[in-house]
Scaffold this active site. Structure first.
Site, PDB file in Angstrom:
ATOM      1  N   GLU A  11     109.998  -7.448 -12.167  1.00 19.65           N
ATOM      2  CA  GLU A  11     109.888  -8.817 -12.265  1.00 19.65           C
ATOM      3  C   GLU A  11     109.381  -9.368 -11.064  1.00 19.65           C
ATOM      4  O   GLU A  11     108.820 -10.293 -10.956  1.00 19.65           O
ATOM      5  CB  GLU A  11     111.404  -9.496 -12.227  1.00 19.65           C
ATOM      6  CG  GLU A  11     112.034  -9.598 -13.838  1.00 19.65           C
ATOM      7  CD  GLU A  11     113.440  -9.975 -13.823  1.00 19.65           C
ATOM      8  OE1 GLU A  11     113.817 -10.859 -13.075  1.00 19.65           O
ATOM      9  OE2 GLU A  11     114.071  -9.229 -14.709  1.00 19.65           O
ATOM     10  N   HIS A  64     106.800  -8.186  -9.527  1.00 21.73           N
ATOM     11  CA  HIS A  64     105.357  -8.184  -9.639  1.00 21.73           C
ATOM     12  C   HIS A  64     105.098  -9.583 -10.560  1.00 21.73           C
ATOM     13  O   HIS A  64     103.903 -10.109 -10.669  1.00 21.73           O
ATOM     14  CB  HIS A  64     104.593  -6.644 -10.532  1.00 21.73           C
ATOM     15  CG  HIS A  64     104.817  -5.556  -9.858  1.00 21.73           C
ATOM     16  ND1 HIS A  64     105.980  -4.633 -10.082  1.00 21.73           N
ATOM     17  CD2 HIS A  64     104.227  -5.150  -8.713  1.00 21.73           C
ATOM     18  CE1 HIS A  64     105.780  -3.677  -9.185  1.00 21.73           C
ATOM     19  NE2 HIS A  64     104.899  -3.842  -8.459  1.00 21.73           N
TER      20      HIS A  64
HETATM   21  P1  AMP Z   1     103.391  -2.763  -5.239  1.00 26.17           P
HETATM   22  O1  AMP Z   1     103.143  -2.332  -6.597  1.00 26.17           O
HETATM   23  O2  AMP Z   1     104.658  -2.246  -4.721  1.00 26.17           O
HETATM   24  O3  AMP Z   1     102.089  -2.369  -4.263  1.00 26.17           O
HETATM   25  O4  AMP Z   1     103.623  -4.313  -5.505  1.00 26.17           O
HETATM   26  C1  AMP Z   1     102.495  -5.208  -5.609  1.00 26.17           C
HETATM   27  C2  AMP Z   1     102.780  -6.462  -5.178  1.00 26.17           C
HETATM   28  O5  AMP Z   1     104.184  -6.846  -5.620  1.00 26.17           O
HETATM   29  C3  AMP Z   1     103.121  -6.354  -3.495  1.00 26.17           C
HETATM   30  O6  AMP Z   1     102.694  -7.920  -3.159  1.00 26.17           O
HETATM   31  C4  AMP Z   1     104.428  -6.476  -3.485  1.00 26.17           C
HETATM   32  O7  AMP Z   1     105.148  -7.122  -2.225  1.00 26.17           O
HETATM   33  C5  AMP Z   1     105.205  -7.319  -4.526  1.00 26.17           C
HETATM   34  N1  AMP Z   1     106.561  -6.969  -4.785  1.00 26.17           N
HETATM   35  C6  AMP Z   1     107.143  -5.698  -5.145  1.00 26.17           C
HETATM   36  N2  AMP Z   1     108.431  -5.525  -5.128  1.00 26.17           N
HETATM   37  C7  AMP Z   1     108.733  -7.059  -4.990  1.00 26.17           C
HETATM   38  C8  AMP Z   1     109.890  -7.687  -5.280  1.00 26.17           C
HETATM   39  N3  AMP Z   1     111.129  -6.980  -5.398  1.00 26.17           N
HETATM   40  N4  AMP Z   1     109.861  -9.298  -5.050  1.00 26.17           N
HETATM   41  C9  AMP Z   1     108.591  -9.803  -4.664  1.00 26.17           C
HETATM   42  N5  AMP Z   1     107.512  -9.199  -4.636  1.00 26.17           N
HETATM   43  C10 AMP Z   1     107.582  -7.804  -5.074  1.00 26.17           C
END
Ligand code: AMP
Length: 294
Positions: A35, A37
């Site tokens: 959620e 993402h």
């Molecule tokens: P990642 O796939 O982990 O590189 O994350 C992709 C994007 O989703 C990045 O901008 C993260 O900061 C964001 N993101 C990951 N987990 C969360 C979360 N729990 N709440 C809000 N945004 C998130």
């Protein structure tokens, strides 16, 4: 939703959309959607004509002993979720597609990385800004959405956009959590049951620190100590760091008199988890970040 794997194709498609005066919102991810993402994509959908999301596990941002190989992946499910969330273009390049030749340019971040994850993961943010610079050039978005779960990343992207004059608006979006407070993360699947139960204390420990600030504590060291004590008492994980620094500049502070970040990283057997709270000077939680400049 269109799935595109070629740089050339997505670049042409985005250029065409820009010529048609479409506003593009961009969400960069490493996939294994949850959620957190999807909320970024939903927000992008509200504020733009077109949403482009990317899935790319970027080898440049992983250290030699980190979890690049074991990073969770599920492309089929991600495609389904992205489609349901209203993504218009899902860009899924291979490593070869993104880095066909040896990189002739090395990018490095000069500020905001000597603390928190920047200190424990040398080179990590250099890899992040390298891939984002490529993605920003390829997609040319009007707005880009990042989660405050990775608040240091937001601060670094802010520095990237300002320092290199990208005509892109950066929007930092609140952290999405499980019901018990654990920040959603693709890496949570690597926790065993016991660790999953303990992991909630990462959030609870930060909240205890926050409460001290609300109650008037101005000394960052006392707040950090409280968080460390709670973590030590309730988790078997190893504390990588607990820090309280200014935000977004991420400089040390003597007293809490401005917007700050209280952040931690805890290593479990197969997952290193990070979490943070952004606080204003009164200790109230701040849930959004709008680019303000250096
Ligand atoms: P990642 O796939 O982990 O590189 O994350 C992709 C994007 O989703 C990045 O901008 C993260 O900061 C964001 N993101 C990951 N987990 C969360 C979360 N729990 N709440 C809000 N945004 C998130």
């Amino acid at each position: 939703m269109e799935i595109i794997r070629s740089v050339e194709k997505v670049k042409n498609q985005c250029s065409d959309l820009i010529k048609q005066d479409k506003q593009i919102g961009f969400v960069a991810t490493m996939g294994f959607f949850h959620e957190g993402h999807l909320n970024l994509m939903t927000q992008a959908k509200k504020e733009n004509d077109i949403v482009v999301a990317s899935i790319f596990v970027n080898p440049l941002q992983f250290g030699p002993n980190e979890d690049y190989e074991n990073y969770p992946r599920d492309e089929e499910h991600d495609i389904l979720l992205a489609k349901q969330t209203g993504v218009d273009i899902l860009f899924i390049p291979t490593v070869r597609e993104m880095y066909p030749n040896q990189m002739l340019i090395r990018m490095s971040v000069e500020a905001r990385t000597d603390v928190l994850c920047g200190r424990s993961r040398p080179g990590h943010f250099d890899g992040v800004i390298t891939v984002l610079t490529k993605l920003f050039h390829i997609i040319q978005p009007n707005r880009t959405y990042f989660g405050l779960k990775d608040a240091q990343q937001v601060a670094v992207v802010d520095a990237l956009i300002i320092s290199l004059n990208f005509p892109i608006e950066l929007i930092g979006i609140e952290t999405i959590r499980e019901q018990d407070g654990l920040a959603k993360s693709s890496r949570n699947v690597h926790l065993n049951n016991e660790e999953r139960n303990e992991a909630v204390w990462i959030y609870k420990a930060l909240m205890k620190g926050q409460q001290l600030v609300v109650d008037g504590e101005k000394n960052p060291a006392i707040v950090v100590n409280e968080v460390k004590n709670v973590l030590r008492e309730h988790t078997s994980g190893t504390i990588d760091y607990v820090e309280l620094v200014s935000y977004p500049r991420l400089t040390p502070i003597i007293a809490i008199n401005e917007q700050v970040i209280l952040a931690t990283a805890v290593k479990f057997r197969k997952a290193r988890l990070i979490d943070n709270l952004l606080l204003n000077e009164n200790g109230e939680i701040v849930n959004q970040y709008l680019q303000e400049g250096i």
